[in-house]
Design an enzyme around this catalytic site. Structure first.
Site, short mmCIF file in Angstrom:
data_model
loop_
_atom_site.label_atom_id
_atom_site.label_comp_id
_atom_site.label_asym_id
_atom_site.label_seq_id
_atom_site.Cartn_x
_atom_site.Cartn_y
_atom_site.Cartn_z
N HIS A 95 0.75 -1.47 -0.11
CA HIS A 95 -0.03 -0.18 -0.13
C HIS A 95 0.73 1.99 -0.10
O HIS A 95 1.63 1.27 0.85
CB HIS A 95 -0.92 0.03 1.57
CG HIS A 95 -1.88 1.04 1.17
ND1 HIS A 95 -1.54 2.31 1.25
CD2 HIS A 95 -3.53 1.05 1.14
CE1 HIS A 95 -2.93 2.88 1.19
NE2 HIS A 95 -3.73 2.12 1.10
N GLU A 97 0.59 3.95 1.72
CA GLU A 97 1.20 4.23 2.70
C GLU A 97 2.34 3.95 3.54
O GLU A 97 3.43 4.35 4.35
CB GLU A 97 -0.16 4.46 3.74
CG GLU A 97 -1.09 5.73 3.59
CD GLU A 97 -2.29 5.07 3.62
OE1 GLU A 97 -2.61 4.31 4.32
OE2 GLU A 97 -3.18 5.75 2.81
N GLU A 167 -3.65 1.85 -7.65
CA GLU A 167 -4.08 3.07 -6.72
C GLU A 167 -2.89 4.43 -6.72
O GLU A 167 -2.13 4.19 -6.70
CB GLU A 167 -4.38 2.25 -5.21
CG GLU A 167 -4.98 1.86 -4.69
CD GLU A 167 -5.45 1.37 -3.42
OE1 GLU A 167 -5.96 1.46 -2.60
OE2 GLU A 167 -4.37 1.23 -2.41
N GLY A 173 -7.54 8.46 -0.43
CA GLY A 173 -8.13 9.98 0.54
C GLY A 173 -7.76 11.45 0.44
O GLY A 173 -8.04 12.05 1.14
N SER A 213 -10.07 7.64 -3.32
CA SER A 213 -12.00 8.09 -3.24
C SER A 213 -12.57 7.57 -4.13
O SER A 213 -13.50 7.87 -4.49
CB SER A 213 -10.79 9.72 -3.19
OG SER A 213 -10.66 9.96 -2.98
C1 PEP Z 1 -6.45 3.09 -0.04
O1 PEP Z 1 -6.36 3.45 0.86
O2 PEP Z 1 -6.79 2.32 -0.04
C2 PEP Z 1 -7.57 3.71 -0.53
C3 PEP Z 1 -7.88 3.58 -2.05
O3 PEP Z 1 -8.84 4.81 0.62
P1 PEP Z 1 -9.91 6.19 -0.13
O4 PEP Z 1 -10.90 4.97 -0.61
O5 PEP Z 1 -9.75 6.52 1.26
O6 PEP Z 1 -9.20 7.17 -1.11
#
Ligand code: PEP
Length: 250
Positions: A95, A97, A167, A173, A213
């Site tokens: 991920h 993060e 992503e 986010g 999002s």
């Molecule tokens: C995620 O952290 O995998 C993600 C997609 O977060 P969000 O949907 O809040 O953007």
């Protein structure tokens, strides 16, 4: 036929009681569905065992990470084997993060992917560019290199157990979703990249999820794309009704 998947990444949200309440609420809503979407919940490590016990057979459970080592003196780490022993079936790996805040490099992520697979967990392997990389036109190169370095050492047999999640970091986010066209363009590129390595049949069977999002109001448009096989959901996975709206958006 590749699997449609909606996975909820709870990140570091909800204590155990709150998490169980949410899992049970989602389970209740999902148990009435007759669609063919695989629903996955990825709560914090501390909740996995209880969440697994609280949900029925329509919901699978995932970790949000796993250790890059097998076992031993690695204080604070949780191994793939430990995760598997809870009944979890998946592990989110790579991920943004984790890459950004915890310095997880491609080499570390490859070790995690291999350990997850060796222990019978299916990796949900995340890839995606930051805004600067997209604005300078490097997004395809960045995503390709993350895939090549993170999972292309696997055999085709091993790779068949991998789920990919595109992503774009600028969409996570932020409330700023990739457009339907941007998502399809990248997912198509990812599938072509997989096909070039493992062949078209394997690529056609690979689930490629979109994350960033995604919510009930935009999931329909995103999931209507031929190469978008579902979503990895953050914020919207913390509200049962909203999450259900995404699961039923196909
Ligand atoms: C995620 O952290 O995998 C993600 C997609 O977060 P969000 O949907 O809040 O953007």
């Amino acid at each position: 036929m590749r699997q449609k998947i909606v996975a909820g990444n709870w990140k570091m949200n909800k204590n155990l009681q709150e998490g169980l309440e949410l899992a049970k609420e989602i389970d209740k809503l999902v148990s009435g569905l007759t669609n063919d979407v695989k629903v996955i919940l990825a709560p914090p490590f501390t909740h996995i065992t209880e969440v697994k016990k609280a949900v029925g057979s329509k919901i699978s459970v995932s970790s949000q990470n796993c250790a890059a080592e097998v076992s031993g003196a690695y204080t604070g780490e949780v191994s793939a084997s430990m995760i598997k022993s809870t009944g979890a079936e998946y592990a989110i790996i790579g991920h943004s993060e984790r890459r950004q805040y915890y310095g997880e490099t491609d080499a570390i992520l490859l070790k995690k992917v291999k350990l997850a697979l060796a222990n019978g967990l299916k990796p949900i392997f995340c890839i995606g560019e930051v805004l600067e990389e997209r604005e300078s036109g490097k997004h395809f190169d960045v995503v390709k290199s993350q895939i090549v370095n993170g999972v292309f050492e696997l055999t085709a047999e091993e790779f068949k157990n991998v789920v990919l999640a595109y992503e774009p970091v600028w969409a996570i986010g932020t409330g700023k979703t990739a457009s339907s066209d941007q998502a399809q363009e990248m997912h198509k590129f990812i599938r072509e990249t997989v096909a070039a390595k493992y062949g078209q049949a394997v690529a056609d069977d690979t689930s490629i999820l979109y994350g960033g999002s995604c919510k009930a109001s935009n999931a329909k448009e995103l999931f209507a794309n031929p190469d978008v096989d579902g979503g990895l959901i953050g914020g919207a996975a913390l509200v049962a009704a909203e999450f259900l709206g995404i699961i039923t958006a196909f």
